[in-house]
Motif scaffolding. Structure first.
Motif, short mmCIF file in Angstrom:
data_model
loop_
_atom_site.label_atom_id
_atom_site.label_comp_id
_atom_site.label_asym_id
_atom_site.label_seq_id
_atom_site.Cartn_x
_atom_site.Cartn_y
_atom_site.Cartn_z
N ARG A 208 39.39 34.27 48.29
CA ARG A 208 40.13 33.84 47.11
C ARG A 208 40.78 35.09 46.44
O ARG A 208 41.25 35.03 45.28
CB ARG A 208 39.15 33.41 45.98
N GLY A 209 41.46 35.86 47.36
CA GLY A 209 42.33 36.72 46.94
C GLY A 209 41.83 37.72 45.83
O GLY A 209 40.95 38.04 45.86
N ASN A 210 42.82 37.97 44.86
CA ASN A 210 42.77 38.76 43.76
C ASN A 210 41.90 37.97 42.68
O ASN A 210 41.26 38.61 41.77
CB ASN A 210 43.88 39.47 43.05
N ASN A 211 41.78 36.87 42.93
CA ASN A 211 40.76 35.96 41.88
C ASN A 211 39.28 36.25 42.27
O ASN A 211 38.34 36.25 41.14
CB ASN A 211 40.88 34.47 42.36
N GLY A 212 39.08 36.70 43.31
CA GLY A 212 37.68 36.95 43.77
C GLY A 212 36.70 35.95 43.70
O GLY A 212 37.08 34.89 43.44
N LEU A 213 35.49 36.29 43.46
CA LEU A 213 34.58 35.11 43.40
C LEU A 213 33.77 35.17 42.01
O LEU A 213 33.75 36.07 41.41
CB LEU A 213 33.31 35.19 44.26
N SER A 214 33.92 33.76 41.25
CA SER A 214 33.29 33.96 39.96
C SER A 214 32.41 32.87 39.45
O SER A 214 32.10 32.06 40.31
CB SER A 214 34.80 33.59 38.97
N GLY A 305 28.69 38.48 36.79
CA GLY A 305 29.36 37.11 37.00
C GLY A 305 30.67 37.10 37.86
O GLY A 305 31.06 35.90 38.26
N ILE A 306 31.31 38.10 38.01
CA ILE A 306 32.58 37.92 38.93
C ILE A 306 32.55 39.16 39.89
O ILE A 306 32.29 40.27 39.45
CB ILE A 306 33.76 38.05 37.97
N VAL A 307 33.19 38.97 41.05
CA VAL A 307 33.20 40.12 41.78
C VAL A 307 34.91 40.02 42.41
O VAL A 307 35.08 38.71 42.92
CB VAL A 307 32.07 40.24 43.22
N ASN A 308 35.69 40.94 42.33
CA ASN A 308 36.98 40.84 43.00
C ASN A 308 37.24 42.10 43.57
O ASN A 308 36.86 43.02 43.57
CB ASN A 308 38.03 40.48 41.87
N PRO A 309 38.58 41.86 44.44
CA PRO A 309 38.93 43.16 45.23
C PRO A 309 38.92 44.51 44.41
O PRO A 309 38.92 45.67 45.14
CB PRO A 309 40.07 42.67 45.90
N THR A 310 39.28 44.63 43.19
CA THR A 310 39.38 45.90 42.40
C THR A 310 38.18 46.43 42.27
O THR A 310 38.22 47.73 42.47
CB THR A 310 39.69 45.23 40.94
N GLU A 311 37.22 45.75 42.61
CA GLU A 311 35.67 46.35 42.79
C GLU A 311 35.40 47.24 43.94
O GLU A 311 34.68 48.11 44.01
CB GLU A 311 34.58 45.28 42.51
N ILE A 312 36.25 46.87 44.87
CA ILE A 312 36.17 47.58 46.16
C ILE A 312 37.23 48.67 46.37
O ILE A 312 36.96 49.59 47.14
CB ILE A 312 36.28 46.69 47.34
N ALA A 313 38.10 48.66 45.71
CA ALA A 313 39.33 49.71 45.59
C ALA A 313 38.43 51.00 45.54
O ALA A 313 37.60 51.49 45.03
CB ALA A 313 40.39 49.61 44.39
N PRO A 314 39.38 52.02 46.17
CA PRO A 314 38.88 53.46 46.43
C PRO A 314 38.28 54.10 45.15
O PRO A 314 37.25 54.90 44.99
CB PRO A 314 39.99 54.35 47.00
#
Lengths: 421, 250
Positions: A208-214, A305-314
């Motif tokens: 789900r791209g930048n939406n992540g899982l919510s 409640g939400i995980v998105n790619p920002t969380e994984i960024a360096p």
């Protein structure tokens, strides 16, 4: 320097005298007691309605971050591998559990709607409906291969641990085997993390791209259990994971294994000439801590409640290193203190809790200035207090230590020894 | 006496500079051997080659009864096969206690899994070694607080703890007081009673006290071999080594 020397000597003697009674060590007992106090205290206050659900969640999330910091301390503070990718493993754990949470809940909702239709739905119809529900946001209704086992909780739970472990194993094997170390390894881990997050940002990544899982705070089939109860479950689970993680970490760094890890940090070549395969040790600690981070993430994101790619960024992994540095690397409780203090302060400052400071000509808004404050504290701690916040514990425990260990001119050897050859 | 270490026809260049040039060397067990030579003779490179730190361009290095080829083994495997190395400047783990340093070195299984899961108490064995090197009373001390000489002994202790068959010692007497030197000599002579010991040394007086065979290294080759008096009488040795030293002294 003097204080540490005395402290370590006393510590070593104790450890030598009672090697089995690890769990009875003062620092472990104090830590577990404090953790229990926080958890039980929060539970009682929450039941009495004195603290909000979001506060309980904040506490639970903080405990998960502490677990990640503990892992980071093992890999960086003890073994000297400055990994700038451990928070990515945390995120992957979140994604793994998030997939099940989203899938299962969507399936329940879809079934509920379809069963009201006149004709019973076919399996294909159900799958299509789930696909549209979950992936409609990225303009697709096909279910990506990554979601093959999303309907199975045990498998997704296993993935939360095994996928970080496997990635760390392959990455570490390639990097350590080629003797990549120091700053080059940091850059490599950061590049890997960046690549992973950039891939996740794409809509066709299948996640789900930048939406992540919510909507991860909603547990499938438990809609009638209020969040005030769910948040306590997760608080207790997080506290249990952190407590277990702490004991395991203490066990890992004690004894000869811990000696070898610290040896690798201080002089890798020397450890090799002692006959230890340094690469195997690095790989073991890198992989093990990645798995611990996966567990932390699997507990954290249902609370967030939400995980998105920002969380994984360096940047997230860099924060992790900053927490450990501020808390005091090379001591396990330091990492926990650092993660807890800095992440709670961060919530307070960025959440608008801290009052703005009006200087007359300029108003310091903490939402904007928090990062500056964090950055400068990192620099100050690195320069002036390399032991970090954990150093205060030394001050506390060594108040009565005498100054008889007078250090002479020869690189920290005792003056008394220098004078009497 | 069959050789424990057999170095034959080994060459190694760094950016065109021949550090080791067709070197052949062998040592049996037990034996004490000193290697002397002027700066740049290739003494340290020789140690690097034997311990696996550098790979030779050509030649073979065979070790032990099974004639293992050291050029194909990792540093850690070579160490486990029974070759111990002492570096020029004392390299002990400053942050850890004497006991911890010795425990790490003690001969025992080395794989991460075994070390993590099985934790036999090695304190008694560590104490025995500490006794041998005169650090019995300092076992709980952090190695960083030891004096220079004590650090050297700790490192020798760590080598003994590894129970190696071949011991490579790089300039053990550097920076030591007269009393410390005497004790170090005794330790090395004692160690060489049951194993092969190779000592690399600049200090002729120290070598003389070891009372052993001497190999003179020059420009990456063995120039002469024999007793110290024998090699000192060799005109080539006087020319390249002693002559040069006198020139420096003058």
């Amino acid at each position: 320097m003097t204080a540490t020397a005395t402290n370590m000597r006393v510590g070593a003697n104790k450890a030598a005298a009672k090697p089995r009674a690890l769990i009875m060590r003062t620092d472990v007992l104090v830590f577990l007691a404090f953790l229990a106090l926080v958890t039980v205290g929060a539970t009682v206050l929450a039941q009495a309605g004195l603290v909000s659900v979001s506060f309980v969640k904040l506490l639970g999330k903080t405990l998960c971050l502490c677990l990640a910091a503990l892992a980071m301390d093992l890999v960086w503070g003890y073994t000297g591998i400055l990994s700038l990718g451990h928070f990515a493993f945390f995120g992957i754990g979140g994604y793994a559990i998030g997939m099940w949470l989203m899938w299962d809940r969507t399936e329940l909702i879809v079934m509920d709607t379809l069963l009201r239709a006149e004709l019973p739905p076919t399996a294909l119809e159900i799958e299509e409906a789930i696909g549209t529900q979950i992936f409609g946001v990225v303009g697709s209704s096909d279910i990506p291969w990554l979601w093959t086992f999303a309907g199975s909780l045990p498998l997704q739970l296993a993935f939360a641990v095994l996928v970080p472990g496997l990635i760390a194993l392959v990455f570490g094997w390639l990097a350590f085997r080629s003797r990549v170390a120091g700053v080059y390894l940091s850059i490599l881990t950061q590049a890997g993390t960046l690549a992973l997050s950039l891939w996740l940002f794409q809509n066709d990544s299948g996640l789900r791209g930048n939406n992540g899982l919510s909507g991860l705070q909603n547990l499938p089939g438990l809609d009638d259990v209020p969040q005030s109860v769910v948040s306590l479950w997760f608080l207790w689970a997080s506290a249990f994971a952190l407590g277990l993680g702490y004991i395991l970490a203490v066990w890992t760094v004690s004894g000869r294994f811990g000696s070898v890890l610290r040896g690798i940090r201080d002089d890798e070549a020397r450890v090799r000439f002692l006959g230890y395969e340094v690469e195997h040790y690095k790989l073991a600690i890198f992989t093990g801590t990645a798995m611990a981070c996966g567990i932390g993430g699997a507990l954290y994101y249902p609370q967030a409640g939400i995980v998105n790619p920002t969380e994984i960024a360096p940047i997230a992994s860099i924060y992790l290193a900053v927490w450990v540095a501020i808390g005091g690397r090379g001591r396990l409780y330091g990492a926990v203190i650092g993660a807890a203090v800095v992440s709670l302060l961060s919530s307070w400052f960025t959440g608008g809790g801290a009052p703005d400071i009006d200087l007359g000509f300029y108003v310091i808004k903490w939402t904007d200035w928090w990062l500056v404050l964090l950055g400068s504290s990192f620099v100050l701690v690195t320069l002036f207090a390399p032991k970090g916040l954990g150093g205060f514990v030394d001050l506390w425990t060594n108040r009565r230590s005498t100054r008889r260990d007078d250090l002479g001119p020869d690189q920290g050897s005792l003056r008394a020894e220098e004078e009497t050859p | 006496m069959s050789a424990l270490l057999e170095v034959s026809g080994v060459s190694k260049s760094f950016d065109g500079f021949k550090a080791i040039d067709n070197l052949s060397f062998s040592i049996g067990e037990p034996e004490l051997r000193a290697i002397i030579g002027p700066n740049g003779a290739g003494k340290t490179t020789f140690m690097d080659l034997v311990t696996g730190k550098t790979r030779p361009d050509s030649g073979t290095i065979r070790y032990g009864s099974a004639s293992q080829d050291l050029t194909k083994m990792s540093e850690a495997r070579i160490a486990r096969a029974g070759i111990g190395r002492k570096f020029q400047k004392p390299t002990v783990f400053d942050d850890q206690t004497v006991t911890e340093n010795l425990t790490m070195a003690l001969k025992s299984p080395r794989s991460p899994f075994t070390v993590l899961m099985r934790r036999p108490s090695l304190v008694e064995r560590a104490a025995e070694v500490a006794d041998q090197v005169g650090l019995r009373g300092d076992m709980g001390r952090r190695a960083g607080t030891l004096s220079h000489g004590q650090k050297q002994w700790l490192e020798i202790g760590m080598l003994l703890a590894q129970e190696p068959r071949l011991l490579l010692v790089d300039e053990p007497a550097a920076g030591m007081t007269a009393a410390e030197r005497e004790r170090t000599t005794a330790m090395l002579v004692e160690a060489a009673k049951s194993r092969a010991v190779v000592v690399i040394e600049h200090d002729m007086e120290f070598v003389r006290r070891l009372k052993c065979r001497v190999s003179v290294l020059h420009e990456g080759r063995v120039l002469a071999e024999g007793s110290l008096d024998h090699v000192c009488a060799d005109p080539r040795v006087i020319d390249v080594y002693l002559g040069r030293q006198e020139a420096v002294d003058a």
